[in-house]
Design a protein around this motif. Structure first.
Motif, PDB file in Angstrom:
ATOM      1  N   SER A  68       0.838  -1.202   0.000  1.00  0.00           N
ATOM      2  CA  SER A  68       0.000   0.000   0.000  1.00  0.00           C
ATOM      3  C   SER A  68       0.874   1.254   0.000  1.00  0.00           C
ATOM      4  N   PRO A  69       0.421   2.310  -0.678  1.00  0.00           N
ATOM      5  CA  PRO A  69       1.163   3.585  -0.605  1.00  0.00           C
ATOM      6  C   PRO A  69       1.369   4.069   0.823  1.00  0.00           C
ATOM      7  N   LEU A  70       0.415   3.771   1.704  1.00  0.00           N
ATOM      8  CA  LEU A  70       0.550   4.204   3.098  1.00  0.00           C
ATOM      9  C   LEU A  70       1.733   3.522   3.778  1.00  0.00           C
ATOM     10  N   GLN A  71       2.025   2.274   3.401  1.00  0.00           N
ATOM     11  CA  GLN A  71       3.153   1.569   4.003  1.00  0.00           C
ATOM     12  C   GLN A  71       4.485   2.196   3.616  1.00  0.00           C
ATOM     13  N   LEU A  72       4.528   2.798   2.432  1.00  0.00           N
ATOM     14  CA  LEU A  72       5.769   3.385   1.962  1.00  0.00           C
ATOM     15  C   LEU A  72       6.017   4.766   2.552  1.00  0.00           C
ATOM     16  N   ARG A  73       5.161   5.198   3.483  1.00  0.00           N
ATOM     17  CA  ARG A  73       5.465   6.394   4.263  1.00  0.00           C
ATOM     18  C   ARG A  73       6.226   6.043   5.546  1.00  0.00           C
ATOM     19  N   ASP A  74       6.380   4.745   5.789  1.00  0.00           N
ATOM     20  CA  ASP A  74       7.094   4.255   6.966  1.00  0.00           C
ATOM     21  C   ASP A  74       8.557   4.042   6.598  1.00  0.00           C
ATOM     22  N   ALA A  75       9.435   4.847   7.180  1.00  0.00           N
ATOM     23  CA  ALA A  75      10.855   4.765   6.838  1.00  0.00           C
ATOM     24  C   ALA A  75      11.467   3.411   7.200  1.00  0.00           C
ATOM     25  N   TRP A  76      10.818   2.645   8.084  1.00  0.00           N
ATOM     26  CA  TRP A  76      11.344   1.343   8.515  1.00  0.00           C
ATOM     27  C   TRP A  76      10.688   0.181   7.774  1.00  0.00           C
ATOM     28  N   MET A  77       9.950   0.483   6.702  1.00  0.00           N
ATOM     29  CA  MET A  77       9.214  -0.577   6.018  1.00  0.00           C
ATOM     30  C   MET A  77      10.148  -1.648   5.451  1.00  0.00           C
ATOM     31  N   ALA A  78      11.251  -1.242   4.845  1.00  0.00           N
ATOM     32  CA  ALA A  78      12.182  -2.221   4.263  1.00  0.00           C
ATOM     33  C   ALA A  78      12.726  -3.145   5.341  1.00  0.00           C
ATOM     34  N   GLN A  79      13.118  -2.572   6.484  1.00  0.00           N
ATOM     35  CA  GLN A  79      13.668  -3.391   7.561  1.00  0.00           C
ATOM     36  C   GLN A  79      12.633  -4.376   8.100  1.00  0.00           C
ATOM     37  N   LYS A  80      11.365  -3.949   8.137  1.00  0.00           N
ATOM     38  CA  LYS A  80      10.312  -4.849   8.623  1.00  0.00           C
ATOM     39  C   LYS A  80      10.124  -6.026   7.676  1.00  0.00           C
ATOM     40  N   ILE A  81      10.159  -5.762   6.368  1.00  0.00           N
ATOM     41  CA  ILE A  81      10.009  -6.851   5.389  1.00  0.00           C
ATOM     42  C   ILE A  81      11.211  -7.789   5.446  1.00  0.00           C
ATOM     43  N   ILE A  82      12.399  -7.212   5.538  1.00  0.00           N
ATOM     44  CA  ILE A  82      13.618  -8.036   5.606  1.00  0.00           C
ATOM     45  C   ILE A  82      13.607  -8.904   6.861  1.00  0.00           C
ATOM     46  N   LYS A  83      13.096  -8.357   7.958  1.00  0.00           N
ATOM     47  CA  LYS A  83      13.006  -9.132   9.198  1.00  0.00           C
ATOM     48  C   LYS A  83      12.090 -10.332   9.019  1.00  0.00           C
ATOM     49  N   VAL A  84      10.958 -10.153   8.350  1.00  0.00           N
ATOM     50  CA  VAL A  84      10.043 -11.273   8.114  1.00  0.00           C
ATOM     51  C   VAL A  84      10.701 -12.310   7.203  1.00  0.00           C
ATOM     52  N   LEU A  85      11.410 -11.857   6.187  1.00  0.00           N
ATOM     53  CA  LEU A  85      12.131 -12.782   5.305  1.00  0.00           C
ATOM     54  C   LEU A  85      13.144 -13.603   6.094  1.00  0.00           C
ATOM     55  N   THR A  86      13.879 -12.951   6.968  1.00  0.00           N
ATOM     56  CA  THR A  86      14.915 -13.630   7.751  1.00  0.00           C
ATOM     57  C   THR A  86      14.298 -14.637   8.716  1.00  0.00           C
ATOM     58  N   GLU A  87      13.236 -14.215   9.400  1.00  0.00           N
ATOM     59  CA  GLU A  87      12.628 -15.084  10.415  1.00  0.00           C
ATOM     60  C   GLU A  87      11.940 -16.296   9.798  1.00  0.00           C
ATOM     61  N   THR A  88      11.420 -16.163   8.585  1.00  0.00           N
ATOM     62  CA  THR A  88      10.735 -17.291   7.944  1.00  0.00           C
ATOM     63  C   THR A  88      11.673 -18.119   7.072  1.00  0.00           C
ATOM     64  N   GLY A  89      12.848 -17.574   6.773  1.00  0.00           N
ATOM     65  CA  GLY A  89      13.793 -18.296   5.927  1.00  0.00           C
ATOM     66  C   GLY A  89      13.422 -18.294   4.462  1.00  0.00           C
ATOM     67  N   PHE A  90      12.585 -17.362   4.040  1.00  0.00           N
ATOM     68  CA  PHE A  90      12.182 -17.303   2.629  1.00  0.00           C
ATOM     69  C   PHE A  90      13.222 -16.496   1.848  1.00  0.00           C
ATOM     70  N   PRO A  91      13.702 -17.024   0.695  1.00  0.00           N
ATOM     71  CA  PRO A  91      14.741 -16.322  -0.076  1.00  0.00           C
ATOM     72  C   PRO A  91      14.239 -14.988  -0.627  1.00  0.00           C
ATOM     73  N   ALA A  92      15.027 -13.943  -0.431  1.00  0.00           N
ATOM     74  CA  ALA A  92      14.615 -12.611  -0.888  1.00  0.00           C
ATOM     75  C   ALA A  92      14.488 -12.545  -2.402  1.00  0.00           C
ATOM     76  N   ASN A  93      15.290 -13.336  -3.143  1.00  0.00           N
ATOM     77  CA  ASN A  93      15.238 -13.259  -4.606  1.00  0.00           C
ATOM     78  C   ASN A  93      13.986 -13.908  -5.187  1.00  0.00           C
ATOM     79  N   ARG A  94      13.169 -14.530  -4.340  1.00  0.00           N
ATOM     80  CA  ARG A  94      11.895 -15.091  -4.806  1.00  0.00           C
ATOM     81  C   ARG A  94      10.723 -14.164  -4.485  1.00  0.00           C
ATOM     82  N   LEU A  95      11.021 -13.013  -3.889  1.00  0.00           N
ATOM     83  CA  LEU A  95       9.968 -12.063  -3.531  1.00  0.00           C
ATOM     84  C   LEU A  95       9.941 -10.919  -4.527  1.00  0.00           C
ATOM     85  N   GLU A  96       8.738 -10.556  -4.927  1.00  0.00           N
ATOM     86  CA  GLU A  96       8.549  -9.420  -5.824  1.00  0.00           C
ATOM     87  C   GLU A  96       7.559  -8.448  -5.167  1.00  0.00           C
TER      88      GLU A  96
END
Length: 548
Positions: free
Chosen positions: A369-397
């Protein structure tokens, strides 16, 4: 709207009584009165004796009487000076009280009435209109996207914009209208009208909406906003002014939900709809942590080979009473209430956990959502979920819409840059409608363009749609960008898209979105689930036992 009780009114009435004069003022006044009485009593005798002596009369003047007279005159002068000082002090105090009353009744930024004084003046106007066979219209106005102005340009610019908006509101009002700022970017206006001529009210509302949709200049910055206006009329209200305010507020939210930049009259169906929405919002706040919002997966197909190449993650609410709800029923509420980030991250976590053992060639596309991209920590939150679940980042779009680029491009570039550094791919969603421009393709490092379903669905009937899709395909080919078309409903549309060079597609032609369990069943049938390696699992189990 707060209604004062009887005790409060008594207290305010007592406070409004004039304060008793200070003791020093009473003493000064007593001295002045005594001096005047003494002057009257002694003055005639002393002056008569003095005059006779001056004309040569043998009458002897009493020196003590003369001295007493002079002292008396001095006391009168002192009393007069004291009186003048007190009069000036009273004048200053009265002016200060008037200023305090003005500040208590007015918004300091715009000079409009505040919420409390509007309630009092509005109630008085409503009672007067009844006796005159008139009606009162109450317009509640809320600026659209005002928070973005404060976030991007600061509160000083926001205040300058509010003052400019107040001037436009005042100019649009009929004579004797009440104007108020209720707080933040919310305004109210009230005026009388002929109940048989509601078009007069609509003309005012249309003027307001039109004026506030024009560009503003504040602190040297060009700003674009709009306004949503709710209208209620006193002859339709069943109670007092506070009920009229709630009705106008309900109508204003209806105008916002209908697309903003418009006005709406209140009717009773809005009240029921607002209550239903309020109930759904309360349920949504509980549904997210309970895991009732779940991911569904829509297939994405390689149009050249027919191979399944990935899924788009969609949100569905498995409501315990209402059944399965689509995103249109709750995503707008989540965006308006600030729940969209929690909802999105919860969906991602479930989707990533479900897809960890899928074939390594399958990707997941997630809309942000455009509203999520007003959060300066949005990238770190997504990366944290990727790390905790073990899902490869190169499979995410990650898919973002063009509207996002108009909000805060600098922050969006920072968020996208952090995600790209981790290997996440980026897609521009809904391309071909709205704000489509070549500059948007250069603004961010996109990997893929997603053609809007409205163009795809009309490609068979509209030559313009066909030409536009063809042009987009050639443009993306020259920029080395993949194209995915959404909304493919039948084989003819698929063939047309394949002919113009679309690489991937999705839509009901390939099946309905599937739950986690049904998606897993589909992948198992197509042998697209990764088989665990026994040796690796054994080592992993041994390591877990040692660490335990």
């Amino acid at each position: 709207m707060t209604i004062r009780d009887t005790d409060t009114r008594k207290t305010e009435a007592q406070d409004s009584r004039p304060e008793p004069a200070p003791r020093s003022d009473l003493v000064g006044n007593a001295i002045t009165v005594a001096a005047i009485l003494l002057f009257v009593g002694l003055g005639s005798a002393a002056l008569s004796s003095t005059v006779q002596q001056l004309v040569g009369s043998p009458v002897h003047t009493d020196q003590a009487l003369v001295i007493a007279l002079l002292l008396n005159i001095a006391l009168i002068l002192i009393g007069w000076r004291r009186h003048s000082h007190l009069a000036n002090e009273v004048s200053v105090r009265t002016a200060a009280e008037e200023r305090a009353q003005h500040l208590a009744a007015r918004d300091p930024l715009t000079g409009f009435l505040n919420r409390r004084s509007l309630a009092e003046a509005g109630a008085a106007m409503a009672s007067q209109t009844t006796s005159r066979r008139k009606a009162m219209a109450l317009l509640l106005l809320d600026l659209d996207h005002f928070k973005i102005v404060n976030d991007l340009h600061g509160h000083a610019t926001g205040d300058a914009l509010l003052m400019a908006v107040a001037r436009e509101i005042a100019d649009a009002m009929p004579p004797q209208a009440l104007t108020a700022r209720l707080g933040g970017d919310e305004f109210a206006c009230a005026f009388t009208f002929d109940p048989l001529d509601p078009m007069a009210v609509e003309q005012v509302a249309e003027t307001l909406v039109a004026r506030l949709a024009k560009p503003f200049q504040a602190d040297g910055i060009h700003l674009h906003i709009s306004a949503s206006v709710g209208i209620a009329r006193s002859d339709n209200a069943t109670a007092g002014f506070d009920t009229l305010m709630r009705s106008a507020d309900t109508a204003m939210y209806a105008a916002k939900n209908a697309g903003r930049n418009r006005f709406a009259w209140f009717d009773k169906t809005m009240e029921r709809e607002r209550k239903a929405r309020s109930d759904l919002e309360a349920e949504l706040r509980l549904a997210i942590p309970r895991g009732e919002i779940v991911p569904y997966f829509e297939q994405q197909i390689d149009l050249l080979t027919g191979r399944l190449c990935g899924f788009e993650v969609l949100a569905r609410w498995e409501h315990p009473v209402r059944g399965l709800l689509g995103p249109d029923a709750f995503v707008p509420i989540a965006e308006q209430t600030g729940l969209i980030s929690d909802l999105s991250l919860a969906i991602m976590r479930q989707a990533f956990q479900a897809a960890r053992d899928w074939d390594a060639g399958l990707t997941l596309a997630v809309n942000i959502s455009p509203l999520q991209l007003r959060d300066a920590w949005m990238a770190q939150k997504i990366i944290k979920v990727l790390t905790e679940t073990g899902f490869p980042a190169n499979r995410l779009e990650i898919e973002i819409t063009e509207a996002t680029l108009l909000d805060n491009l600098t922050l969006t570039q920072s968020i996208v840059g952090s995600l790209k550094n981790q290997g996440v791919r980026l897609a521009l969603d809904d391309f071909g409608t709205g704000f489509s421009a070549l500059s948007h393709l250069r603004a961010l490092p996109f990997d893929q363009i997603k053609i809007d379903r409205s163009l795809v669905l009309s490609i068979e009937q509209s030559a313009e749609s066909t030409a536009l899709v063809t042009a987009i395909s050639r443009l993306c080919d020259s920029l080395n960008l993949q194209i995915i078309a959404e909304g493919i409903a039948d084989a003819r549309i698929e063939e047309r898209l394949r002919a113009v060079g679309c690489a991937k597609g999705q839509g009901f032609l390939y099946g309905q979105p599937l739950s986690v369990a049904n998606t897993r069943r589909l992948l198992a049938e197509r042998r697209l689930l990764q088989m665990p390696v026994p040796g690796i699992m054994a080592v992993s189990d041994a390591e877990r036992r040692r660490s335990a």
